[in-house]
Design an enzyme around this catalytic site. Sequence first.
Site, PDB file in Angstrom:
ATOM      1  N   ALA B  70      -4.592   4.955   7.008  1.00  0.00           N
ATOM      2  CA  ALA B  70      -4.844   6.098   6.140  1.00  0.00           C
ATOM      3  C   ALA B  70      -5.169   7.300   7.016  1.00  0.00           C
ATOM      4  CB  ALA B  70      -5.997   5.793   5.194  1.00  0.00           C
ATOM      5  N   VAL B  71      -4.287   7.557   7.976  1.00  0.00           N
ATOM      6  CA  VAL B  71      -4.536   8.637   8.935  1.00  0.00           C
ATOM      7  C   VAL B  71      -4.507   9.989   8.219  1.00  0.00           C
ATOM      8  CG1 VAL B  71      -3.609   9.821  10.969  1.00  0.00           C
ATOM      9  CG2 VAL B  71      -3.706   7.315  10.904  1.00  0.00           C
ATOM     10  N   CYS B 130       4.799  10.074   2.544  1.00  0.00           N
ATOM     11  CA  CYS B 130       3.506   9.668   3.105  1.00  0.00           C
ATOM     12  C   CYS B 130       2.546   9.336   1.974  1.00  0.00           C
ATOM     13  CB  CYS B 130       2.908  10.763   3.975  1.00  0.00           C
ATOM     14  SG  CYS B 130       1.275  10.298   4.583  1.00  0.00           S
ATOM     15  N   ILE B 191      11.944   1.946   5.484  1.00  0.00           N
ATOM     16  CA  ILE B 191      11.002   2.425   4.489  1.00  0.00           C
ATOM     17  C   ILE B 191       9.762   3.025   5.151  1.00  0.00           C
ATOM     18  CG2 ILE B 191      11.677   0.775   2.717  1.00  0.00           C
ATOM     19  CD1 ILE B 191       9.280  -0.974   3.459  1.00  0.00           C
ATOM     20  N   GLY B 243      10.731  -1.073   9.245  1.00  0.00           N
ATOM     21  CA  GLY B 243       9.765  -1.841   8.460  1.00  0.00           C
ATOM     22  C   GLY B 243       9.525  -3.178   9.152  1.00  0.00           C
TER      23      GLY B 243
END
Lengths: 256, 305
Positions: B70-71, B130, B191, B243
Amino acid sequence: MKHIHNFTISSNERQNEEFVVLTLNCEAGELPAMVPGQFAEVRVPNEPAAYLRRPLSIHDVDYQKRQIKLLVQEVGKGTRALCALPVGSIVNLVYPLGKGYSLPESKEVLLIGGGCGVAPLLFLGRYLKSHSIKPRFLIGTRTASSLVSIDAYRELGEVMITTEDGTAGTKGYVIHHPVMRTETPDFKQIYTCGPEPMMRILAKYANKYNISCQVSLENHMACGIGACLCCVTKTQDGHKCVCTEGPVFDSKYLQW
Amino acid sequence: MVDLSVKIGALQLKNPVMTASGTFGYGREYEDFIDINELGGIVVKGTTREAKQGNDYPRMAETAMGMLNAVGLQNVGVDSFIKDIYPGLTKYQTNVLVNVSGSTIEDYIETASKINELEAIPGIELNISCPNVKEGGMAFGVSCQSAEAVTLAVRKVYKKHLMVKLSPNVTDIVEIAKAVEGSGADSVSLINTLLGMAIDSHSRRAVLSTVTGGLSGPAVKPIALRMVWQVAKGVKIPVIGMGGISSAEDAIEFLLAGANAVQIGTANFVDPAVTIKVIEGIKRYLNLHKIESVGELVGALSVEK
């Protein structure tokens, strides 16, 4: 320069229920120069539950023998697997990473470690001694049985101990030790590594007595080389990666 | 001598292996480990109109064969990118693409127009997927209308290769791929991460500061492979697959599913030299199977019974 090297485990010394010291021999040849406080990203072999590498402080270095030591605390599946590795196992390291401790302006230093935070202080003590600075250690732990072997520290300088339950040394946290409770501290530089609440208290203490304080953080990391931006801490200049800008910071630079 | 080169629209790649945005910094982070020039291309960190501080720590959680992040697009902003980082990228003898993100269409237009002026950047990857920023980002990638709108707007100002990175967090990824193809995209990459979350049962708290985050790593590979296969059948523009790719075999599977090239992401964190190993492995595979050109593998999946 950072390297990816395979090491062979030449000894696995269990300290107590929580801690193991692994001695690793570099298979690739000469060790690169390392600074205390730097760390290695260690791949956990044969443990699918540990997908990412584990960042571990360089505990000690012997350049002649091409050996490094890691102090590993069993906290999860990855570290448990590392502690269980038999002599002869191969482990892969990306190292040396991050910015380590820097030499003090004054020779009056105190090295304060809490729990697993004692790991980088052995290498630091050796490094300081080689620069004609006599290290003194203050080691805090929960109880006597979770204390790591302090013989190696004692060879370098005086070792003071606190335990939360009073089973060894002074009862309480490191901040309760007599050396910290005088109004005229006899040291001008703190080097610390350990739980963040402990280091925050030490940073406040250092501010109060106008002492320089270098802290080593251990945020959760993925890459260890400044690419993923996961391990950030808040500094005067915004979010900075602990893996590349740290793990050692001047406590005043952090937004604590 | 096998031929590893591939063409992605106007982009000439010496091999089909690129690095995924957000996992490879600006290339320099990996210079101690590999020769960046040996890669087919690199996609540098997501860049926005203004600098972004990103989300609060903790931003990462390890999961079974993967990780959540979760940058939140922490980056220096396009102006500082051009002034401070771009000069260092011009030395690379490979395709350097910039991942472009934003919260509004105007943001995307402004950033893309500025990057259009950079001679050493032959393309951008439009990030409409994102999952870690509150406004925009993924929102553009989850409906055909908004994906179309942002692609059309950027296409007007961006004259070089326009790759659009798709979100897997949708009901039908093929519809989105067709929408951006119809709006002028030169290629699609997929993806991006899958929206997920992690909970610490002992503290009874979410592990990530944002509660949810993007899942990546080997855990997502079967989903990514399926989506690449579906999209490759549905569009005519090149497809870049990613991915969970960690080995040459993984990369080849994506090529067989219809990807013209691949990106390697999370595996760079586990092995900073993985990209070079994948390239070497593809070479060995071609020799072993006596295939002259890697292009022969693209879409060569057999599903006949």
